[in-house]
Design an enzyme around this catalytic site. Structure first.
Site, PDB file in Angstrom:
ATOM      1  N   ALA A  77       0.821  -1.352  -0.052  1.00  0.00           N
ATOM      2  CA  ALA A  77      -0.086   0.203  -0.049  1.00  0.00           C
ATOM      3  C   ALA A  77       0.871   1.264  -0.168  1.00  0.00           C
ATOM      4  O   ALA A  77       0.634   2.181  -0.884  1.00  0.00           O
ATOM      5  CB  ALA A  77      -1.023  -0.124   1.276  1.00  0.00           C
ATOM      6  N   GLU A 136      17.251  -9.276 -11.550  1.00  0.00           N
ATOM      7  CA  GLU A 136      17.089  -8.507 -10.576  1.00  0.00           C
ATOM      8  C   GLU A 136      18.392  -8.548 -10.127  1.00  0.00           C
ATOM      9  O   GLU A 136      19.269  -9.731  -9.924  1.00  0.00           O
ATOM     10  CB  GLU A 136      16.310  -8.534  -9.585  1.00  0.00           C
ATOM     11  CG  GLU A 136      15.033  -7.818  -9.859  1.00  0.00           C
ATOM     12  CD  GLU A 136      13.934  -7.839  -8.621  1.00  0.00           C
ATOM     13  OE1 GLU A 136      12.931  -7.371  -8.690  1.00  0.00           O
ATOM     14  OE2 GLU A 136      14.109  -8.873  -7.841  1.00  0.00           O
ATOM     15  N   HIS A 162       3.936 -13.250 -14.385  1.00  0.00           N
ATOM     16  CA  HIS A 162       4.566 -12.069 -15.059  1.00  0.00           C
ATOM     17  C   HIS A 162       4.995 -12.367 -16.465  1.00  0.00           C
ATOM     18  O   HIS A 162       4.652 -11.854 -17.347  1.00  0.00           O
ATOM     19  CB  HIS A 162       5.779 -11.056 -14.170  1.00  0.00           C
ATOM     20  CG  HIS A 162       5.374 -10.834 -13.116  1.00  0.00           C
ATOM     21  ND1 HIS A 162       3.946 -10.173 -12.798  1.00  0.00           N
ATOM     22  CD2 HIS A 162       6.000 -10.404 -11.989  1.00  0.00           C
ATOM     23  CE1 HIS A 162       3.986  -9.719 -11.587  1.00  0.00           C
ATOM     24  NE2 HIS A 162       5.157  -9.870 -10.923  1.00  0.00           N
ATOM     25  N   LYS A 213      13.193 -16.976 -18.364  1.00  0.00           N
ATOM     26  CA  LYS A 213      14.437 -16.974 -17.421  1.00  0.00           C
ATOM     27  C   LYS A 213      14.344 -15.835 -16.427  1.00  0.00           C
ATOM     28  O   LYS A 213      14.120 -14.867 -16.810  1.00  0.00           O
ATOM     29  CB  LYS A 213      15.726 -16.704 -18.196  1.00  0.00           C
ATOM     30  CG  LYS A 213      16.996 -16.642 -17.343  1.00  0.00           C
ATOM     31  CD  LYS A 213      18.334 -17.282 -18.201  1.00  0.00           C
ATOM     32  CE  LYS A 213      18.597 -15.670 -18.988  1.00  0.00           C
ATOM     33  NZ  LYS A 213      20.030 -15.935 -19.577  1.00  0.00           N
ATOM     34  N   LYS A 247      17.032  -6.136 -15.354  1.00  0.00           N
ATOM     35  CA  LYS A 247      16.641  -5.989 -16.528  1.00  0.00           C
ATOM     36  C   LYS A 247      15.526  -6.956 -16.797  1.00  0.00           C
ATOM     37  O   LYS A 247      15.515  -7.933 -16.338  1.00  0.00           O
ATOM     38  CB  LYS A 247      17.889  -6.162 -17.576  1.00  0.00           C
ATOM     39  CG  LYS A 247      17.576  -5.776 -19.105  1.00  0.00           C
ATOM     40  CD  LYS A 247      18.725  -6.155 -19.697  1.00  0.00           C
ATOM     41  CE  LYS A 247      19.984  -5.405 -19.818  1.00  0.00           C
ATOM     42  NZ  LYS A 247      20.952  -5.852 -20.918  1.00  0.00           N
ATOM     43  N   ARG A 292      13.012  -3.889 -24.741  1.00  0.00           N
ATOM     44  CA  ARG A 292      13.359  -3.834 -23.151  1.00  0.00           C
ATOM     45  C   ARG A 292      12.344  -3.122 -22.550  1.00  0.00           C
ATOM     46  O   ARG A 292      11.955  -2.000 -22.741  1.00  0.00           O
ATOM     47  CB  ARG A 292      14.808  -3.044 -23.099  1.00  0.00           C
ATOM     48  CG  ARG A 292      15.437  -3.112 -22.061  1.00  0.00           C
ATOM     49  CD  ARG A 292      16.724  -2.749 -21.742  1.00  0.00           C
ATOM     50  NE  ARG A 292      17.170  -1.509 -22.233  1.00  0.00           N
ATOM     51  CZ  ARG A 292      17.710  -0.926 -22.906  1.00  0.00           C
ATOM     52  NH1 ARG A 292      18.791  -1.768 -23.557  1.00  0.00           N
ATOM     53  NH2 ARG A 292      17.756   0.425 -23.431  1.00  0.00           N
ATOM     54  N   TYR A 310      14.900  -2.691 -29.979  1.00  0.00           N
ATOM     55  CA  TYR A 310      16.286  -2.463 -31.045  1.00  0.00           C
ATOM     56  C   TYR A 310      16.229  -3.568 -31.904  1.00  0.00           C
ATOM     57  O   TYR A 310      15.903  -4.699 -31.224  1.00  0.00           O
ATOM     58  CB  TYR A 310      17.419  -2.158 -30.679  1.00  0.00           C
ATOM     59  CG  TYR A 310      18.061  -2.830 -29.297  1.00  0.00           C
ATOM     60  CD1 TYR A 310      17.511  -2.725 -27.940  1.00  0.00           C
ATOM     61  CD2 TYR A 310      18.943  -3.639 -29.802  1.00  0.00           C
ATOM     62  CE1 TYR A 310      18.200  -3.272 -27.121  1.00  0.00           C
ATOM     63  CE2 TYR A 310      19.415  -4.709 -28.724  1.00  0.00           C
ATOM     64  CZ  TYR A 310      19.069  -4.329 -27.503  1.00  0.00           C
ATOM     65  OH  TYR A 310      19.520  -5.092 -26.247  1.00  0.00           O
ATOM     66  N   LEU A 354      15.116   2.056 -31.006  1.00  0.00           N
ATOM     67  CA  LEU A 354      14.061   3.342 -30.650  1.00  0.00           C
ATOM     68  C   LEU A 354      14.071   3.210 -29.122  1.00  0.00           C
ATOM     69  O   LEU A 354      13.718   2.295 -28.417  1.00  0.00           O
ATOM     70  CB  LEU A 354      12.631   2.680 -31.329  1.00  0.00           C
ATOM     71  CG  LEU A 354      11.679   3.462 -30.557  1.00  0.00           C
ATOM     72  CD1 LEU A 354      11.545   4.978 -30.961  1.00  0.00           C
ATOM     73  CD2 LEU A 354      10.235   3.063 -31.176  1.00  0.00           C
TER      74      LEU A 354
HETATM   75  C1  BG6 Z   1       6.759  -8.753  -7.706  1.00  0.00           C
HETATM   76  C2  BG6 Z   1       7.734  -9.864  -7.502  1.00  0.00           C
HETATM   77  O1  BG6 Z   1       5.681  -9.305  -8.216  1.00  0.00           O
HETATM   78  O2  BG6 Z   1       7.484  -8.321  -8.833  1.00  0.00           O
HETATM   79  C3  BG6 Z   1       8.947  -9.221  -6.812  1.00  0.00           C
HETATM   80  O3  BG6 Z   1       6.950 -10.416  -6.163  1.00  0.00           O
HETATM   81  C4  BG6 Z   1       9.595  -8.623  -7.824  1.00  0.00           C
HETATM   82  O4  BG6 Z   1       9.814 -10.349  -6.226  1.00  0.00           O
HETATM   83  C5  BG6 Z   1       8.900  -7.560  -8.466  1.00  0.00           C
HETATM   84  O5  BG6 Z   1      10.864  -7.874  -7.435  1.00  0.00           O
HETATM   85  C6  BG6 Z   1       9.507  -7.025  -9.863  1.00  0.00           C
HETATM   86  O6  BG6 Z   1       8.574  -5.962 -10.375  1.00  0.00           O
HETATM   87  P1  BG6 Z   1       9.207  -4.713 -11.444  1.00  0.00           P
HETATM   88  O7  BG6 Z   1       8.235  -4.083 -11.671  1.00  0.00           O
HETATM   89  O8  BG6 Z   1      10.171  -3.880 -10.398  1.00  0.00           O
HETATM   90  O9  BG6 Z   1      10.001  -5.637 -12.232  1.00  0.00           O
END
Ligand code: BG6
Length: 484
Positions: free
Chosen positions: A18, A226, A250, A333, A342, A370, A378, A399
């Site tokens: 939140a 990350e 995601h 991956k 990235k 990206r 690109y 771009l």
């Molecule tokens: C979240 C995950 O859904 O997405 C996290 O629980 C992750 O572990 C995050 O760090 C990444 O989000 P973004 O938008 O920073 O890529």
């Protein structure tokens, strides 16, 4: 109706999500005029017993983070904070939710809202274990009172269960309380600019239409990296792992948009029909096409058990059994504590047949999208090296959003998704059947990992991840290209 009184309730108002995401997104919408002070009221609800002022103090710093100080900002800030009221109570208490309802109704009356035209949006910034009691209480105590118009909508966020069975249980519990039109399942990747751009890119450009298939594309990577570890979230993360945290939701959503067929129209149902269809064509995952990793130091987190085999890194190859994609590996991956942050999609094309330039040594055509940071698209392509020699080099048609769209602001994913919810647009939200197929794809692998049937390979913090993942990538056909 899209006008009239709007009450936004943030449940779990004193929590991390939140503070870091929901309130800042609301503040940005407010600043852009999407939340009008004469229509909107915001309510925070949580267990902690604090005052309105204390809640405002807790979130203030997060609202201005990253924004240049100005008199406009401080005026907007104080006007926005004025709209927030706080109600405390347990998540399963009729008393608490009746008090909340009284506050909302009071606001509606004060805004002269005609009965039934008010809009009530509930944002569950809470762990899913409390979704069922909270939803029950909303249904019982806080629904928009009349069906003359107006609405009640509920935003929920992953993790939606831990596997197919638990997710279906949760869906069933929520499904008896709310219908699909009332439930907004957020996957915040669907709110990212370059993810939303995928449909336009694929279906509004002649360039891509004839090339986007197995005849031309060799392999596709969808990558999330990350450069930090679980950072205080070890307790949560250890229960889920990287596949449930990133890949099953995601990255799989991104895969849908990259791989699906053209929808009949842009209506949310048509788009989601195509997403479900492509997910249904994903073949069972082969264990030899999975590499798991765990960064060294992960278990130093006191909330992570010493014997944890939870992966913080995974490469999983998916195959889509249809006419367009047969034989094209989709390499998913994701990893934490790697050497960079990235998220990108890499579409690698096949070699040019009958090549006369021996350009193979420069590499293949590759189209890279990206998603973050520094949004860009690109194309890597082979051109003549400028000069007297007839030599080739690999360069990019580039771009980069920062350069090309100066003066545009890219909205935060949550900002966009909350606005969509207010507008009743479910295009960028996950439908129940979509969620189910997503779990069907990963559940056998997840069960195998949970049973200890697949061990993560240790990797150094700040590295590329286990070298076995690069080997799997190469085996899947990916050829490293070297730019100019
Ligand atoms: C979240 C995950 O859904 O997405 C996290 O629980 C992750 O572990 C995050 O760090 C990444 O989000 P973004 O938008 O920073 O890529």
């Amino acid at each position: 109706p899209e006008t009239g009184c709007l009450s936004i309730v943030v449940l779990g108002a004193s929590g991390d999500l939140a503070k870091k995401k929901t309130f800042p997104a609301l503040f940005n919408l407010f600043r852009q005029g999407f939340l009008q002070p004469n229509e909107v009221h915001i309510f925070g609800y949580a267990r902690t017993n604090i005052s309105d002022a204390e809640l405002r103090d807790r979130i203030r710093g997060h609202l201005v983070k990253g924004k240049a100080a100005s008199s406009d900002l401080s005026e907007d800030l104080s006007n926005f904070l004025q709209l927030i009221k706080y109600v405390s109570g347990p998540y399963d208490s009729e008393d608490g939710f009746s008090r909340l309802d009284k506050e909302i109704s009071g606001h509606e009356i004060s805004r002269n809202s005609k009965e039934g035209t008010s809009r009530r949006l509930f944002y569950l910034a809470l762990p899913p274990s409390v979704y069922p009691p909270v939803c029950k209480m909303i249904k019982q105590c806080c629904m928009n009172k009349s069906d003359l118009g107006g609405w009640t909508r509920v935003i929920v966020e992953k993790p939606f269960g831990k596997d197919l069975g638990s997710s279906e249980d949760l869906s069933a519990q929520l499904g008896v309380l709310f219908n699909e039109q009332q439930l907004y399942r957020i996957d915040h990747y669907l709110g990212k600019e370059l993810v939303q751009n995928l449909l336009v890119l694929r279906f509004a450009n002649r360039f891509f239409l004839p090339l986007w298939n197995r005849d031309n594309i060799d392999n596709i990577q969808i990558v999330f990296r990350e450069d930090f570890g679980t950072e205080g979230r070890g307790g949560y993360f250890d229960e889920y792992g990287i596949i449930r945290d990133i890949i099953q939701n995601h990255l799989l959503q991104v895969l849908c948009l990259v791989a699906m067929e053209k929808p009949v129209s842009l209506t949310p149902e048509h788009i989601r029909d195509e997403k479900v269809k492509v997910l249904r064509s994903v073949l069972p995952i082969k264990m030899e096409e999975v590499v798991l990793g765990q960064y060294q130091g992960y278990k130093d987190d006191p909330t992570v058990p010493d014997n944890s085999n939870t992966p913080t890194f995974a490469t999983v190859v998916l195959h889509i059994h249809n006419e367009r994609w047969e034989g094209v590996p989709f390499i998913m991956k994701a990893g934490k504590a790697l050497n960079s942050r990235k998220a990108e999609i890499r579409v690698q094309f096949k070699d040019v047949p009958g090549d006369i330039f021996k350009s193979k040594k420069q590499g293949r055509n590759e189209f890279v999208i990206r998603l973050q940071p520094l949004e860009a698209m690109y194309m890597k392509l082979t051109v003549k090296k400028p000069g007297l020699e007839m030599a080739t080099i690999q360069s990019e048609l580039d771009l980069s959003y920062g350069q090309r769209y100066q003066g545009f602001t890219i909205p935060e994913a949550y900002e966009r998704l909350i606005l969509d919810t207010i507008r009743g647009d479910q295009q960028h939200f996950v439908r129940r059947d979509e969620l189910k197929v997503a779990w069907e794809i990963f559940t056998p692998l997840l069960h195998k990992i949970d049973e200890g049937g697949l061990e993560p390979i240790p990797y150094e913090t700040g590295s590329r991840g286990p070298k076995e993942a690069d080997e799997l990538l190469a085996k899947s056909g990916y050829v490293q290209t070297h730019g100019y």
